[in-house]
Design an enzyme around this catalytic site. Sequence first.
Site, PDB file in Angstrom:
ATOM      1  CE  LYS A   3      -3.461   2.360   2.759  1.00  0.00           C
ATOM      2  NZ  LYS A   3      -4.401   2.345   3.858  1.00  0.00           N
ATOM      3  CD  GLU A  37       9.359  -6.012   7.113  1.00  0.00           C
ATOM      4  OE1 GLU A  37       9.054  -4.912   6.602  1.00  0.00           O
ATOM      5  OE2 GLU A  37       9.114  -6.301   8.302  1.00  0.00           O
ATOM      6  N   GLY A  76      -4.813  -1.751   4.832  1.00  0.00           N
ATOM      7  CA  GLY A  76      -4.004  -2.878   4.356  1.00  0.00           C
ATOM      8  C   GLY A  76      -4.654  -4.232   4.627  1.00  0.00           C
ATOM      9  NE  ARG A  77      -6.300  -3.776  10.794  1.00  0.00           N
ATOM     10  CZ  ARG A  77      -5.642  -2.636  10.930  1.00  0.00           C
ATOM     11  NH1 ARG A  77      -4.492  -2.458  10.325  1.00  0.00           N
ATOM     12  NH2 ARG A  77      -6.138  -1.653  11.686  1.00  0.00           N
ATOM     13  CD  GLU A 130      -1.753  -4.358  11.435  1.00  0.00           C
ATOM     14  OE1 GLU A 130      -2.350  -4.142  10.369  1.00  0.00           O
ATOM     15  OE2 GLU A 130      -0.557  -4.674  11.475  1.00  0.00           O
ATOM     16  CG  HIS A 159      -4.464 -35.966  16.069  1.00  0.00           C
ATOM     17  ND1 HIS A 159      -4.663 -37.202  16.630  1.00  0.00           N
ATOM     18  CD2 HIS A 159      -5.498 -35.757  15.218  1.00  0.00           C
ATOM     19  CE1 HIS A 159      -5.754 -37.736  16.101  1.00  0.00           C
ATOM     20  NE2 HIS A 159      -6.290 -36.878  15.252  1.00  0.00           N
ATOM     21  CE  LYS A 168       5.822  -1.077   9.996  1.00  0.00           C
ATOM     22  NZ  LYS A 168       4.859  -0.359   9.175  1.00  0.00           N
TER      23      LYS A 168
HETATM   24  O1  F6P Z   1       3.327  -2.883   9.738  1.00  0.00           O
HETATM   25  C1  F6P Z   1       1.976  -3.095   9.633  1.00  0.00           C
HETATM   26  C2  F6P Z   1       1.476  -2.794   8.251  1.00  0.00           C
HETATM   27  O2  F6P Z   1       1.371  -1.427   8.080  1.00  0.00           O
HETATM   28  C3  F6P Z   1       0.143  -3.473   8.000  1.00  0.00           C
HETATM   29  O3  F6P Z   1      -0.923  -2.760   8.505  1.00  0.00           O
HETATM   30  C4  F6P Z   1       0.160  -3.620   6.541  1.00  0.00           C
HETATM   31  O4  F6P Z   1      -0.786  -4.541   6.091  1.00  0.00           O
HETATM   32  C5  F6P Z   1       1.576  -4.047   6.319  1.00  0.00           C
HETATM   33  O5  F6P Z   1       2.325  -3.309   7.255  1.00  0.00           O
HETATM   34  C6  F6P Z   1       2.124  -3.857   4.944  1.00  0.00           C
HETATM   35  O6  F6P Z   1       2.061  -2.518   4.546  1.00  0.00           O
HETATM   36  P1  F6P Z   1       2.219  -2.123   3.044  1.00  0.00           P
HETATM   37  O7  F6P Z   1       1.126  -2.744   2.275  1.00  0.00           O
HETATM   38  O8  F6P Z   1       2.185  -0.629   3.014  1.00  0.00           O
HETATM   39  O9  F6P Z   1       3.564  -2.641   2.573  1.00  0.00           O
END
Ligand code: F6P
Length: 534
Positions: free
Chosen positions: A195, A201, A253-254, A339, A370, A498
């Site tokens: 987003k 990452e 995002g979620r 979240e 199990h 972060k």
């Molecule tokens: O660190 C949490 C977060 O902001 C989530 O809410 C989000 O889904 C994820 O990181 C990834 O964010 P982005 O889509 O901006 O890379």
Amino acid sequence: MMWDKLWAHHAKVADRRFETLVDTERATAFSAQAGDMLFDYAKTNIDLDGRALLIALLDQADVAAKRDAMFAGMPINETEGRAVLHTALRNLDGGPVVVDGTDVMPGVIDTLERMEGFATDIREGRFTGQGGQITDVVNIGIGGSDLGPAMAVKALAPYHDGPRCHFVSNVDPADIASVLRACDPTTTLVIVASKTFTTIETMTNARTAQAWMGQVVDDTGAQFAALSTAADKTADFGIAPSRVFGFEDWVGGRYSLWGPIGLSLMMAIGPQAFRAFLRGGQAMDQHFRAADWHENLPALLALVGIWHNQICGYATRAVLPYDNLLSRLPAYLQQLEMESNGKGVSMDGTNLEVPSGPVVWGEPGTNGQHAFYQLIHQGTRVIPCEFLVAARGHERDLHHQHQLLVANCLAQSEALMRGRTLDEARDKVAEKFDGEELERQAQHRVFTGNRPSVTIAYPQLDPFTLGQIIALYEHRVFVEGAVLGINSYDQWGVELGKELATALQPVVEGKQGTDRKDGSTAALVGFLQRNGVS
Ligand code: F6P
């Protein structure tokens, strides 16, 4: 006030065995349907008075007005000044949705159609890589840019007729290395899903994928697509606007699987099935907006959650799909629920008076049986369980095996409710033991029972049903958040880690000393450095 009434009511009924309440009438009165999806909460200690108080909680918190404000595009994400309109992404034929005086639906439909065009070109071989037809799609994203599509691609595996889809999320190089090893760079499309297009990452993995592809492909940019709200940043990365699928900041995002973040899913199952998925979500929206609270699945699911967490004090909730296709659902729900509702202050910044949302966890049945069900049945803490089960699987020739799965699901909720008394336990082992040893052995075989669960049942896990399930949980989170008075749509709690990670990177690399770190962190860095991290 209503909380006090609920706690007082709970105190009165806490010791009762709710099994004694369960008859055919209760099974009807404490269940509800949305389309052909059934939600059963008869196996809980909620009675008519308890339910009335819970529903009064909805009224006290003005949930109906808050719900209408969300659907109307009001900026209910108050700490970020944003509307919350993922519902617009599935509002296929629901009319205009106005944000700040502008109808957002033409833009939503335009992006959907662009996604459909691109997905179809990939699926039908009109869009190719340097080596020919795209065989593999690698979605690089994390959190909401990964968990939704990864969960849904797995869930709808029986509908796959497109390219293979892979998901890379972790910055651990082991993740991307194992995925890329299985792909041919000349026939792979990389989707960078972020987003913000700043998540470290994702951007690190995207550059790794770019370098991997660049070893053999002349124009790597041609085999990359981007899903983001940040068009400027996707351009800087070298992705042509024709392969950038944007969305607005009113999609959290979620909550983003319904739009561009769902592109890998659309490529896997095709645009038509993807639209069926959207329709399932839309059907749940319509149900949520129209159904009376007594019949309203998201509201009831939320109220059962509130009863168990804030009223009974059960801190965790197990999500147990007896549907292996939903094996990633618990992970997806962990982000969606924790979240969203893992907040310590209410909208006005004051501390919450009741606990925030619960810990959500789970695994598909029967595997979990199990592993951790021992604790669910006999551990000292009560863990409310949420079962999901389909009447039919997709393996017609193995239907008898599916029946065994269903029997296991129903047996678990029955066992949790009934338990086994000491007398019954004695009978079980009376042939083998006697005297004191019989007593001792019997004690180990007692199940207290009286442990609550709910069941969500549906005919079959098809795209429409998956849409219903996801929207059901989204609205459940909304209702719980609205009752708690929190902002379910920000996530400030992820920021500190972060920031510290960014500051720690040069320390780990040995470019900066550990003198400004606490003793524990410095010692850990020292150990890892002595063992080769820098
Ligand atoms: O660190 C949490 C977060 O902001 C989530 O809410 C989000 O889904 C994820 O990181 C990834 O964010 P982005 O889509 O901006 O890379």
